[in-house]
Write a protein that holds these residues in place. Sequence first.
Motif, short mmCIF file in Angstrom:
data_model
loop_
_atom_site.label_atom_id
_atom_site.label_comp_id
_atom_site.label_asym_id
_atom_site.label_seq_id
_atom_site.Cartn_x
_atom_site.Cartn_y
_atom_site.Cartn_z
N SER A 127 -30.04 6.40 12.41
CA SER A 127 -31.35 6.32 13.19
C SER A 127 -32.54 6.00 12.65
O SER A 127 -32.65 6.95 11.48
CB SER A 127 -31.12 7.33 14.11
N VAL A 128 -33.47 5.27 12.72
CA VAL A 128 -34.57 5.02 12.16
C VAL A 128 -35.89 5.72 13.24
O VAL A 128 -36.83 5.77 12.67
CB VAL A 128 -35.03 3.58 11.83
N ASN A 129 -35.49 6.07 14.37
CA ASN A 129 -36.47 6.69 15.36
C ASN A 129 -35.82 7.34 16.20
O ASN A 129 -34.64 7.63 16.42
CB ASN A 129 -37.32 5.31 15.89
N PHE A 130 -36.61 7.95 17.06
CA PHE A 130 -36.46 8.98 18.18
C PHE A 130 -35.56 8.33 19.00
O PHE A 130 -34.25 8.83 19.29
CB PHE A 130 -37.44 9.49 18.63
N TRP A 131 -35.95 7.36 19.69
CA TRP A 131 -34.94 6.72 20.68
C TRP A 131 -33.65 6.22 20.03
O TRP A 131 -32.91 5.95 21.00
CB TRP A 131 -35.68 5.52 21.25
N MET A 132 -33.57 5.62 18.92
CA MET A 132 -32.21 5.28 18.53
C MET A 132 -31.30 6.49 18.45
O MET A 132 -30.18 6.10 18.81
CB MET A 132 -32.42 4.56 17.18
N ALA A 133 -31.79 7.55 17.94
CA ALA A 133 -31.18 8.95 17.82
C ALA A 133 -30.54 9.22 19.22
O ALA A 133 -29.30 9.51 19.44
CB ALA A 133 -31.85 10.05 17.35
N VAL A 134 -31.40 9.24 20.36
CA VAL A 134 -31.09 9.51 21.72
C VAL A 134 -30.10 8.72 22.38
O VAL A 134 -28.88 8.95 22.87
CB VAL A 134 -32.11 9.50 22.73
N ILE A 135 -30.27 7.15 22.28
CA ILE A 135 -29.25 6.38 22.52
C ILE A 135 -27.74 6.35 22.14
O ILE A 135 -26.73 6.56 22.65
CB ILE A 135 -29.89 4.93 22.46
N THR A 136 -27.82 6.47 20.84
CA THR A 136 -26.46 6.71 20.00
C THR A 136 -25.78 7.66 20.32
O THR A 136 -24.52 7.86 20.56
CB THR A 136 -26.51 6.35 18.52
N ARG A 137 -26.38 8.91 20.62
CA ARG A 137 -25.80 10.27 21.13
C ARG A 137 -25.43 10.08 22.59
O ARG A 137 -24.36 10.58 23.01
CB ARG A 137 -26.82 11.25 21.09
#
Length: 484
Positions: A127-137
Amino acid sequence: MAEEYSAPLLKKKYYKDCSGCKVDQMKELQQGIPFRELVSIWIVVLCTALPISSLFPFLYFMIRDFHIAKREEDIGSYAGYVGCAFMLGRALTSVLWGIFADRYGRKPVIIMGTISVVIFNTLFGLSVNFWMAVITRFLLGSMNGLLGPIKAYAIEIFRAEYQALALSSVSTSWGIGLIIGPALGGYLAQPAEKYPNVFSKDSLFGRFPYFLPCLIISLFALAVTIATCWLPETLHIHKDNDRSSDDSYDGLEAATHESNTKQITEKDEGRECTSLLKNWPLMSSIIVYCVFSLHDMAYSEIFSLWAVSPRQFGGLSYSTEDVGQVLAITGFSLLVFQFSVYPYVERMLGSVIVARIASLLSIPLLQSYSCMALLSGFALGLAINCASILKSLFSVSIITGLFILQNQAVEQHQRGAANGIAMTAMSLFKAIGPAGGGALFSWAEKRQDASFLPGIQMVFFLLNVVQAIGMLMTFEPFLAQPRH
């Protein structure tokens, strides 16, 4: 003794191409504890549990590196959103996965769940940003629906006398995964800073400092996915034109009649089953399970955030490696306890009594956490390790007892859906746990000078309120136990 089994009271009909019937036949011939099946269940559950909490030791630093929080005190809130995304995704799909498991089998759901760990846990580490982290989780939680079916599988793959051990292995592996996961995250996150002689800052692990623990877990999940291809399917799927009686098992039928007759005959005879939502023994155990799940998830996030937060905010100023060491010791202790002490205590007192005692003892233990920030050096290390070990032993004892009650309350053809309902409800509560825990932690850090329960004291007090509610709900008449 052999003569007693020569004339069975009831001759069971097996379907020759039904995988569930083959498993039943295999169970008839088993002698002793089936360790291979025990290990299989253990590694599948461990594979699922590891990614859930592996992010907690480094989540504080990950959110900081995303530069989305305007103040340091706001990091906990954003960390809570990432933590709850997994559970929110699982809440939306658990019933569907349970229904799928009841219709098409437990094994396909198990395999798809482990594959989801391989894919989405790897992407989370990149993940390179907050939203990528949220979506992948969120996607990881949505596609990983195996925890409910694996509990049904654990009941169905073991003979009746070992079913408590089977469910105990599920909760043990789950609890150890929730401890080893953060330990891996703590030791392996930011490797370029911790191990500069091995990982350079220009390497992949230097550019993605939180990728290494995710990669290790994903590789383990890949190995588990390959191994699960050889798991036997336990679901009974019968074809009317494919009925076959296996006379060679006549002599064995009487010996295990009580543990097996219900599994095949009830559905074929068309008996009416009470709606799962009207099954009070099931629903009451699920409600209690949800309350304790909320508490455990909030505790897991708060513990790691508290341990790495600065002393000025009531934390311990631990590094991710320090947190990993505490949790690794806790995980080993939990493994020893669950396979040596818990089965003996559960046989003596019963699962519900053990859960009540464990929940009661957790309350004074948890309130003592806020005082540990006053310690340092060896005294702090000893206190925090002992407290973490005891808290995890109590939590797993509670969850194991509730697992047993849930799966005893339904028959086989309903277990997938029943565990799906439990997972949906539990996931909703667990989604609230990290989000609420993170917000609560941030709020507490801003009230260091309050006259009533300042700072972190308020956090552990509110955790204890939830724990006390769960303890009270374990008493009759709320927690109805299934009658046999």
